[in-house]
Design a protein around this motif. Structure first.
Motif, PDB file in Angstrom:
ATOM      1  N   THR A 281       0.831  -1.205   0.000  1.00  0.00           N
ATOM      2  CA  THR A 281       0.000   0.000   0.000  1.00  0.00           C
ATOM      3  C   THR A 281       0.867   1.257   0.000  1.00  0.00           C
ATOM      4  OG1 THR A 281      -1.770  -1.133   1.180  1.00  0.00           O
ATOM      5  CG2 THR A 281      -1.790   1.265   1.259  1.00  0.00           C
ATOM      6  N   ALA A 282       1.882   1.271   0.850  1.00  0.00           N
ATOM      7  CA  ALA A 282       2.784   2.424   0.897  1.00  0.00           C
ATOM      8  C   ALA A 282       3.467   2.626  -0.447  1.00  0.00           C
ATOM      9  CB  ALA A 282       3.817   2.227   2.001  1.00  0.00           C
ATOM     10  N   ASP A 283       3.905   1.545  -1.071  1.00  0.00           N
ATOM     11  CA  ASP A 283       4.572   1.651  -2.368  1.00  0.00           C
ATOM     12  C   ASP A 283       3.613   2.148  -3.448  1.00  0.00           C
ATOM     13  OD1 ASP A 283       6.928   0.768  -1.275  1.00  0.00           O
ATOM     14  OD2 ASP A 283       6.685  -1.322  -1.918  1.00  0.00           O
ATOM     15  N   ALA A 284       2.394   1.615  -3.451  1.00  0.00           N
ATOM     16  CA  ALA A 284       1.415   1.998  -4.471  1.00  0.00           C
ATOM     17  C   ALA A 284       1.025   3.467  -4.332  1.00  0.00           C
ATOM     18  CB  ALA A 284       0.175   1.110  -4.372  1.00  0.00           C
ATOM     19  N   LEU A 285       0.807   3.903  -3.090  1.00  0.00           N
ATOM     20  CA  LEU A 285       0.425   5.297  -2.869  1.00  0.00           C
ATOM     21  C   LEU A 285       1.579   6.231  -3.217  1.00  0.00           C
ATOM     22  CD1 LEU A 285      -1.729   7.243  -1.948  1.00  0.00           C
ATOM     23  CD2 LEU A 285      -1.028   6.867   0.423  1.00  0.00           C
ATOM     24  N   ALA A 286       2.789   5.861  -2.835  1.00  0.00           N
ATOM     25  CA  ALA A 286       3.954   6.691  -3.153  1.00  0.00           C
ATOM     26  C   ALA A 286       4.155   6.808  -4.664  1.00  0.00           C
ATOM     27  CB  ALA A 286       5.204   6.122  -2.490  1.00  0.00           C
ATOM     28  N   GLU A 287       3.946   5.692  -5.379  1.00  0.00           N
ATOM     29  CA  GLU A 287       4.106   5.719  -6.836  1.00  0.00           C
ATOM     30  C   GLU A 287       3.059   6.622  -7.484  1.00  0.00           C
ATOM     31  OE1 GLU A 287       4.130   2.644 -10.667  1.00  0.00           O
ATOM     32  OE2 GLU A 287       3.944   1.870  -8.617  1.00  0.00           O
ATOM     33  N   MET A 288       1.812   6.537  -7.008  1.00  0.00           N
ATOM     34  CA  MET A 288       0.753   7.389  -7.537  1.00  0.00           C
ATOM     35  C   MET A 288       1.061   8.867  -7.305  1.00  0.00           C
ATOM     36  SD  MET A 288      -3.298   7.495  -6.503  1.00  0.00           S
ATOM     37  CE  MET A 288      -2.976   8.233  -4.907  1.00  0.00           C
TER      38      MET A 288
END
Length: 402
Positions: free
Chosen positions: A336-343
């Motif tokens: 989740t942290a990775d996905a949100l950071a990428e977005m």
């Protein structure tokens, strides 16, 4: 007449019709069209200006006037128009017909309309040049501007069709530029109709309609300025609102020579630019709208310091979980942290870069507005990056099971 003469005419007209301006304030020409300045020091809680309800420009008053101008066969079509269509068309007819005998008793706001800023003074994105609008590409405000243009142009064409059926010459003078100018005056100066209701409230049931209050809308905006909008019932008799007015009270003392300000409420720069044509540096009320697709997705407004981000985290977390309803694991939180950071990083990469001083084909005040807006968007996105890092590295992501 000069701009200063028109402002003086507005003051005289308002007072002649039961309104009020404090004797120690002056209306001055300004880049925004008008500013209100204290000619002498004013004590706290001074009443600055009052507008009688009878001079308010409302959906009902403009529908009545346009029904007279365009004839009873048009009334049925007029009743389907929005408040913006009615008020903007009413304002436009002051310029189309002019202050002659044919407009007597129908168009009642010539001194007010003449005091409004000219089209070349307006700075909302619908008044940007192509080069200036291009600077917004990659931001939410760019898409919002295009959406608003399509919506207003469709409204304009509907209004022009009704006018054309009545008088072709009027329709020829009712141009997109004229409608856009009037609609911008409404968006930048409107008050909620609840202010002139019997029960004064900003949170009354139903959706408030935009209205115009001549004189009261003369003051520019200052964030967090302590002001009050106060109803006064001056009349008596069978009509409850006879003699009623809305007054603007400033609670701070004002020094001689200082500008007086109203408070439009907490608004992000995106709203100030799109609706009003100005911005605030380092606006604490800035927000960015984030959209996430899919069944767990939605649209959220996030403010500075990652204010309001928790629902987005929960939405992304629900999307990365392999089993619906299962307790999220350590790896789920990391994903989740990775996905949100990428977005967030993708959004940051899309943001435009604006330089001040601006290139020769960009007006300096426009470039500064866009810079204020983009800086706010970037700072919010940076706070979201920090949020994901905090989730991941400071104990808010649960440790893996051993």
């Amino acid at each position: 007449m000069s701009a200063e003469d028109h402002l003086h005419e507005l003051k005289v007209w308002l007072e002649r019709n039961g309104g009020y301006f404090h004797p120690h304030v002056r209306l001055r020409k300004a880049p925004s069209g008008c500013s209100v300045v204290a000619s002498e020091s004013l004590p706290p809680d001074s009443k600055i200006v009052s507008c009688p309800f009878t001079l308010a420009i409302t959906k009902e008053s403009t529908l009545s006037a346009l029904s007279v101008l365009l004839g009873s066969p048009s009334t049925t079509r007029l009743t389907s128009w929005s408040e913006r269509q009615l008020i903007s068309t009413y304002l436009s007819f002051h310029w189309i017909i002019g202050d002659g005998e044919s407009s007597k008793g129908v168009l009642a706001h010539f001194p007010y309309v003449k005091s409004l800023p000219a089209r070349d003074q307006l700075r909302t994105p619908l008044h940007f040049t192509e080069a200036e609008l291009e600077l917004l590409k990659g931001s939410n405000l760019y898409g919002a501007t295009l959406d608003r243009r399509r919506e207003w142009e469709a409204e304009f064409e509907e209004c022009r069709g009704v006018i054309s059926a009545v008088d072709r010459e009027w329709a020829d003078q009712f141009t997109w530029e004229l409608y856009l100018t009037a609609a911008t005056h409404l968006s930048s100066r409107a008050f909620p109709s609840t202010l002139i209701s019997q029960n004064l409230s900003l949170t009354s049931p139903g959706v408030p309609e935009p209205i115009l209050l001549p004189g009261v809308d003369s003051l520019n905006h200052a964030r967090a300025e302590p002001v009050s909008w106060v109803q006064s019932y001056l009349g008596s008799g069978p009509v409850p609102d006879a003699g009623s007015c809305l007054s603007l009270i400033l609670h701070n003392p004002i020094a001689a020579g200082a500008e007086l300000f109203n408070n439009y409420g907490p608004k992000p720069n995106s709203e100030l630019i799109l609706g009003y044509g100005f911005s605030l540096p380092n606006n604490p009320d800035d927000t960015i709208v984030l959209k996430i697709g899919g069944p767990q997705g939605g649209k959220w407004e996030v403010g500075r310091g990652a204010r309001g981000v928790d629902p987005i985290w929960d939405s992304v977390l629900a999307m990365v979980q392999p089993e619906e309803g299962a307790e999220p694991t350590y790896d789920d939180h990391l994903d989740t942290a990775d996905a949100l950071a990428e977005m967030v990083q993708q959004l940051m990469d899309k943001l435009p870069r604006v330089s001040v001083p601006a290139p020769d084909d960009i007006r300096e005040d426009v470039a500064l507005m866009i810079q204020h807006y983009v800086e706010g968007q970037r700072e919010i996105l940076e706070s979201l990056v920090e949020y994901t890092e905090t989730k991941e590295w400071h104990g808010e992501v649960p440790a893996p099971e051993t």
